[in-house]
Design a protein around this motif. Sequence first.
Motif, mmCIF file in Angstrom:
data_model
loop_
_atom_site.group_PDB
_atom_site.id
_atom_site.type_symbol
_atom_site.label_atom_id
_atom_site.label_comp_id
_atom_site.label_asym_id
_atom_site.label_seq_id
_atom_site.Cartn_x
_atom_site.Cartn_y
_atom_site.Cartn_z
ATOM 1 N N PRO A 260 0.676 -1.144 0.092
ATOM 2 C CA PRO A 260 -0.075 0.046 0.127
ATOM 3 C C PRO A 260 0.763 1.244 0.106
ATOM 4 C CG PRO A 260 0.399 -0.844 2.244
ATOM 5 C CD PRO A 260 0.907 -1.954 1.347
ATOM 6 N N GLY A 261 0.216 2.338 -0.010
ATOM 7 C CA GLY A 261 0.904 3.680 0.170
ATOM 8 C C GLY A 261 1.229 4.257 1.377
ATOM 9 N N LEU A 262 1.858 5.197 1.566
ATOM 10 C CA LEU A 262 2.080 5.756 2.920
ATOM 11 C C LEU A 262 1.757 7.319 2.782
ATOM 12 C CD1 LEU A 262 3.160 4.644 5.818
ATOM 13 C CD2 LEU A 262 5.364 5.480 4.952
ATOM 14 N N ALA A 263 1.157 7.908 4.043
ATOM 15 C CA ALA A 263 0.984 9.171 4.013
ATOM 16 C C ALA A 263 1.962 9.782 4.677
ATOM 17 C CB ALA A 263 -0.326 9.650 4.742
ATOM 18 N N LEU A 264 2.722 11.083 4.083
ATOM 19 C CA LEU A 264 3.347 12.033 4.882
ATOM 20 C C LEU A 264 2.694 13.237 5.529
ATOM 21 C CD1 LEU A 264 6.331 12.764 5.583
ATOM 22 C CD2 LEU A 264 6.574 14.090 3.646
ATOM 23 N N ARG A 265 2.728 13.430 6.713
ATOM 24 C CA ARG A 265 1.728 14.555 7.238
ATOM 25 C C ARG A 265 2.517 15.495 7.958
ATOM 26 N NH1 ARG A 265 -3.502 14.015 7.351
ATOM 27 N NH2 ARG A 265 -4.352 11.736 6.559
ATOM 28 N N LEU A 266 2.175 16.649 8.196
ATOM 29 C CA LEU A 266 2.756 17.951 8.852
ATOM 30 C C LEU A 266 2.103 18.124 10.276
ATOM 31 C CD1 LEU A 266 4.915 19.945 9.010
ATOM 32 C CD2 LEU A 266 3.248 21.490 8.070
ATOM 33 N N VAL A 267 2.728 17.607 11.381
ATOM 34 C CA VAL A 267 2.206 18.001 12.654
ATOM 35 C C VAL A 267 2.999 19.087 13.352
ATOM 36 C CG1 VAL A 267 1.562 15.407 12.895
ATOM 37 C CG2 VAL A 267 3.833 16.273 13.480
ATOM 38 N N ARG A 268 2.027 19.905 14.147
ATOM 39 C CA ARG A 268 2.447 20.798 14.720
ATOM 40 C C ARG A 268 2.622 20.752 16.470
ATOM 41 N NH1 ARG A 268 1.387 25.601 11.637
ATOM 42 N NH2 ARG A 268 0.477 25.312 9.667
ATOM 43 N N GLY A 269 3.320 21.506 16.937
ATOM 44 C CA GLY A 269 3.479 21.534 18.391
ATOM 45 C C GLY A 269 2.338 22.394 19.183
ATOM 46 N N MET A 270 2.314 22.322 20.549
ATOM 47 C CA MET A 270 1.259 22.990 20.972
ATOM 48 C C MET A 270 1.248 24.512 21.292
ATOM 49 S SD MET A 270 -0.161 20.509 21.673
ATOM 50 C CE MET A 270 -1.748 21.069 22.847
ATOM 51 N N ALA A 271 2.385 25.006 20.497
ATOM 52 C CA ALA A 271 2.401 26.595 20.962
ATOM 53 C C ALA A 271 1.306 27.378 19.720
ATOM 54 C CB ALA A 271 3.876 27.031 20.437
ATOM 55 N N GLY A 272 1.030 28.225 20.290
ATOM 56 C CA GLY A 272 -0.037 29.209 19.312
ATOM 57 C C GLY A 272 0.417 29.507 18.125
ATOM 58 N N ALA A 273 -0.190 29.946 17.071
ATOM 59 C CA ALA A 273 0.204 30.297 15.847
ATOM 60 C C ALA A 273 1.202 31.479 15.763
ATOM 61 C CB ALA A 273 -0.919 30.603 14.905
ATOM 62 N N ASP A 274 2.354 31.072 15.062
ATOM 63 C CA ASP A 274 3.380 32.208 14.943
ATOM 64 C C ASP A 274 3.689 32.236 13.297
ATOM 65 O OD1 ASP A 274 6.777 32.142 14.402
ATOM 66 O OD2 ASP A 274 6.143 33.401 16.382
#
Length: 296
Positions: A260-274
């Motif tokens: 099968p294929g594999l997804a690449l995802r972008l995850v973020r830390g808990m800090a607010g939007a910068d």
Amino acid sequence: MAALPVNLDMDVLRTFVTGIDLGSFAKAATRLGRSPSAISLQLRKLEDQVGQPLLRRNGRGLALTEPGEMLLGYARRLLDLNDAALGAVAAPALAGRVRLGLPQDFAETELPTVLARFARLHPGVRVEAHVERDAVLRAEVEAGRLDLALVWDATGAAGEGSLIARLPLVWVGPRTEAGLAADRPLPLALFGPPCLFRQAATGALDAAGIPWRVAFSSPGLAGLWAAVAAGLGITLRTPHGLPPTLRRLDPDESGLPSLPGLALRLVRGMAGADPSVERFAALLRETFADAAAVRT
């Protein structure tokens, strides 16, 4: 009276560069929101401006001529300078720090391109890049030590981060080997657990009833590439950035199971939007969308 110099059209240059980067001017038309006929007119305009053919037929596709290759480098620099100028004038200068984590697969391919472009656009922002395995990256994001991380996702769940690209999984063997040896159990070169690629490889082989053994284990991708090139075993990765000493193995020819294929995802830390983090995230999405389109 001397003739006035020709001014190259930035929109036309962007079309030219986008088509080359995506490997198709049809894809460039979709990306840029223009019709294929409009793209063709732009390319003809550019060739008229420089007075040289920039593209030539190469089988069923197109390839750059020598003048086209020369112009491509100048076009990239002109567009970067254009974007940097607009960014500097139109918005306050960004400052601060971005802490990025990413898998080893991209450390020598997309990462230098992203870092160089971001530094030109936002010289006041310091970027710290951490190249680690998936489990480490997730832990660092949860602990608040990373602002952004690219992580692999085998589940396809939509709840984690934002989807960057979907990449196929492929079996990888040495370039010089004509075919797989009939060794049983099948020798594998893999990362140690926990590892999504290891789980995918062993799970697929178990489901196909193919016995296997781990012949080589390495904490680094360079070690895996070297082991496979030396014939110690085969491995499983995405087709991204394969060294010239290796090749994809066709499941139909090798008797290996399809994957099968594999997804690449972008995850973020808990800090607010910068703003700096947001701008870097947007550049990552753009870069990996282009890279995925080239491999499609």
